[in-house]
Design a protein around this motif. Structure first.
Motif, mmCIF file in Angstrom:
data_model
loop_
_atom_site.group_PDB
_atom_site.id
_atom_site.type_symbol
_atom_site.label_atom_id
_atom_site.label_comp_id
_atom_site.label_asym_id
_atom_site.label_seq_id
_atom_site.Cartn_x
_atom_site.Cartn_y
_atom_site.Cartn_z
ATOM 1 N N SER A 189 0.808 -1.224 0.000
ATOM 2 C CA SER A 189 0.000 0.000 0.000
ATOM 3 C C SER A 189 0.838 1.269 0.000
ATOM 4 N N CYS A 190 2.148 1.129 0.050
ATOM 5 C CA CYS A 190 3.040 2.298 0.089
ATOM 6 C C CYS A 190 2.895 3.135 -1.173
ATOM 7 N N ARG A 191 2.885 4.461 -0.997
ATOM 8 C CA ARG A 191 2.846 5.368 -2.129
ATOM 9 C C ARG A 191 3.782 6.557 -1.892
ATOM 10 N N ALA A 192 4.831 6.316 -1.131
ATOM 11 C CA ALA A 192 5.779 7.384 -0.816
ATOM 12 C C ALA A 192 6.373 8.007 -2.071
ATOM 13 N N CYS A 193 6.732 7.179 -3.046
ATOM 14 C CA CYS A 193 7.351 7.688 -4.270
ATOM 15 C C CYS A 193 6.393 8.554 -5.072
ATOM 16 N N LEU A 194 5.114 8.220 -5.030
ATOM 17 C CA LEU A 194 4.118 8.990 -5.777
ATOM 18 C C LEU A 194 3.875 10.338 -5.114
ATOM 19 N N ASP A 195 3.782 10.325 -3.797
ATOM 20 C CA ASP A 195 3.435 11.540 -3.063
ATOM 21 C C ASP A 195 4.568 12.560 -3.015
ATOM 22 N N VAL A 196 5.813 12.100 -3.117
ATOM 23 C CA VAL A 196 6.941 13.027 -2.984
ATOM 24 C C VAL A 196 7.237 13.795 -4.264
ATOM 25 N N CYS A 197 6.737 13.337 -5.407
ATOM 26 C CA CYS A 197 7.087 13.954 -6.692
ATOM 27 C C CYS A 197 6.676 15.429 -6.734
ATOM 28 N N PRO A 198 7.612 16.340 -6.949
ATOM 29 C CA PRO A 198 7.319 17.778 -6.916
ATOM 30 C C PRO A 198 6.463 18.269 -8.081
ATOM 31 N N THR A 199 6.404 17.486 -9.158
ATOM 32 C CA THR A 199 5.687 17.936 -10.358
ATOM 33 C C THR A 199 4.530 17.013 -10.741
ATOM 34 N N ASP A 200 4.156 16.127 -9.837
ATOM 35 C CA ASP A 200 3.041 15.211 -10.082
ATOM 36 C C ASP A 200 3.190 14.469 -11.409
ATOM 37 N N ALA A 201 4.325 13.795 -11.560
ATOM 38 C CA ALA A 201 4.630 13.111 -12.822
ATOM 39 C C ALA A 201 4.000 11.729 -12.931
ATOM 40 N N PHE A 202 3.302 11.281 -11.876
ATOM 41 C CA PHE A 202 2.697 9.945 -11.900
ATOM 42 C C PHE A 202 1.176 10.073 -11.984
ATOM 43 N N PRO A 203 0.585 9.870 -13.168
ATOM 44 C CA PRO A 203 -0.873 9.948 -13.307
ATOM 45 C C PRO A 203 -1.591 8.900 -12.466
ATOM 46 N N ALA A 204 -0.904 7.776 -12.236
ATOM 47 C CA ALA A 204 -1.442 6.681 -11.440
ATOM 48 C C ALA A 204 -0.262 5.802 -11.034
ATOM 49 N N PRO A 205 -0.442 4.955 -10.028
ATOM 50 C CA PRO A 205 0.643 4.029 -9.676
ATOM 51 C C PRO A 205 1.081 3.212 -10.887
ATOM 52 N N TYR A 206 2.383 3.061 -11.028
ATOM 53 C CA TYR A 206 3.002 2.296 -12.108
ATOM 54 C C TYR A 206 2.892 2.995 -13.471
ATOM 55 N N GLN A 207 2.572 4.274 -13.459
ATOM 56 C CA GLN A 207 2.513 5.045 -14.699
ATOM 57 C C GLN A 207 3.315 6.337 -14.539
ATOM 58 N N LEU A 208 4.097 6.666 -15.555
ATOM 59 C CA LEU A 208 4.899 7.882 -15.535
ATOM 60 C C LEU A 208 4.587 8.729 -16.760
ATOM 61 N N ASP A 209 4.399 10.024 -16.534
ATOM 62 C CA ASP A 209 4.292 10.970 -17.642
ATOM 63 C C ASP A 209 5.611 11.730 -17.687
ATOM 64 N N ALA A 210 6.483 11.319 -18.609
ATOM 65 C CA ALA A 210 7.823 11.911 -18.663
ATOM 66 C C ALA A 210 7.776 13.419 -18.853
ATOM 67 N N ARG A 211 6.731 13.923 -19.460
ATOM 68 C CA ARG A 211 6.633 15.356 -19.733
ATOM 69 C C ARG A 211 6.588 16.186 -18.454
ATOM 70 N N ARG A 212 6.316 15.544 -17.327
ATOM 71 C CA ARG A 212 6.279 16.243 -16.046
ATOM 72 C C ARG A 212 7.414 15.803 -15.116
ATOM 73 N N CYS A 213 8.211 14.854 -15.569
ATOM 74 C CA CYS A 213 9.283 14.301 -14.740
ATOM 75 C C CYS A 213 10.505 15.218 -14.760
ATOM 76 N N ILE A 214 11.038 15.543 -13.595
ATOM 77 C CA ILE A 214 12.173 16.467 -13.515
ATOM 78 C C ILE A 214 13.414 15.892 -14.190
ATOM 79 N N SER A 215 13.609 14.587 -14.095
ATOM 80 C CA SER A 215 14.758 13.995 -14.789
ATOM 81 C C SER A 215 14.647 14.228 -16.290
#
Length: 350
Positions: A189-215
């Motif tokens: 149930s952990c979602r620490a990685c999702l909640d910490v993202c400064p730009t909300d780059a995760f639309p849902a668990p296990y999904q990444l929107d690179a357009r919002r990812c700081i890297s």
């Protein structure tokens, strides 16, 4: 197959400096094509056109090299000595992703892979190809198929033995070796990685929107970054470690054995003022041998200026002002934005 070859291979991999060695078949990632297609169809790859151009290979490793029968997936720790997020509070300094604070890991890992591959050929024959993050290979899904780790909710590979801090390399071979059991998800149930993202780059668990990812924004994205996303960059000038750093599985991370992964003093918390004045020659000299060098002076200084704009440091205003007419349009735009932000902060405006 020669008796005991896999056991000797694993032992040799550890001798070469790897921290984990697991095996799978190239075709053990049958779910990847559909997942990759959905990612690309949604445009979440941003400017990374090469992902779309090579999707037929990235989605199916057996297409990349049809003769391959086994994929040897290696993990090598680069665990930082200190909290990688501590530098985010030093707003007059730049924060660089842990993996880029010294030599380019591609060179170091590839040398190990080549030595291991040569050992395998000499002892058992067959053919080999080595890959480390520079070819259309789905390394993270292969890592999960081989049992090295699982793709967490942040889509990165997590290991019960290594945590989040490890590089992935692979050796494809025509030899048919015994494989390992695929790893299962242990995120719970952990979602620490999702909640910490400064730009909300995760639309849902296990999904990444690179357009919002700081890297992605600080490394791959060319031209100006969307103004709405700039504040979220903070002082991150190359990459981002937030989602990796907060993973609870890092309590099992092992210390990096390779000294080339230890942070250089001048890259641990470099002054933004010093970095902003780098010209092309100065940039190349400072980042010789570093993965940072590949993004070029203009994109790097653009990132530095975003950090200056987020710093709240009035003493950096003159630095930004001096770059408002830079020859690179994105740098000049970032400089003007930084000046505007610092003026706003100085005047107490929200």
């Amino acid at each position: 197959m020669k008796t005991g070859l896999k056991q000797r291979l694993v032992a040799r991999a550890l001798e070469e400096g790897f921290d984990a060695c697991r095996l799978c078949r190239p075709w053990d990632v049958g779910h990847v094509p559909a997942r990759l297609a959905a990612f690309l169809d949604a445009g979440r790859h941003g400017q990374m056109g090469w992902m779309e151009e090579r999707a037929h290979w990235r989605g199916a490793p057996e297409v990349l090299w049809p003769e391959a029968r086994t994929v040897i997936v290696l993990g090598e720790s680069y665990t930082p000595e200190a909290d990688p997020l501590a530098g985010l509070a030093r707003r007059d300094r730049g924060n660089i992703s842990v993996y880029a604070r010294n030599r380019d890991y591609h060179d170091t890992v590839k040398k190990r892979l080549k030595r291991l591959a040569r050992w395998l050929i000499d002892g058992a024959g067959g053919e080999v190809k080595v890959f480390v993050d520079t070819a259309p290979v789905p390394e993270k899904p292969l890592g999960q198929a081989a049992g090295l780790g699982w793709q967490g909710k942040h889509t990165n590979l997590v290991s019960r033995d290594l945590g989040s801090w490890f590089f992935i390399g692979s050796v494809f071979t025509t030899l048919e070796l015994d494989t390992d059991t695929a790893e299962v998800d242990h995120c719970g149930s952990c979602r620490a990685c999702l909640d910490v993202c400064p730009t909300d780059a995760f639309p849902a668990p296990y999904q990444l929107d690179a357009r919002r990812c700081i890297s992605y924004l600080t490394i791959e994205h060319k031209g100006p970054v969307d103004e709405d996303l700039r504040p979220g960059l903070g002082n991150r000038i190359y990459g981002c470690d937030d989602c990796l750093a907060v993973c609870p599985w890092n309590k099992f991370a092992v210390e990096a054995r390779e000294v080339k992964y230890a942070a250089r003093d001048d890259l641990l918390a470099p002054k933004l003022a010093d970095l902003s004045v780098l010209d092309d020659a100065g940039f190349r000299a400072r980042f010789s041998g570093s993965p940072i060098k590949r993004i070029g002076r203009d994109r790097f200084v653009r990132n530095v200026l975003y950090a200056i704009g987020n710093s709240g440091e009035p003493g950096l205003r003159a630095v930004a002002q001096g770059l408002c007419e830079d020859a690179d349009a994105a740098v000049a735009d970032a400089a003007r934005w930084a000046v505007m932000r610092l003026d706003r902060d100085a005047n107490g405006l929200a």
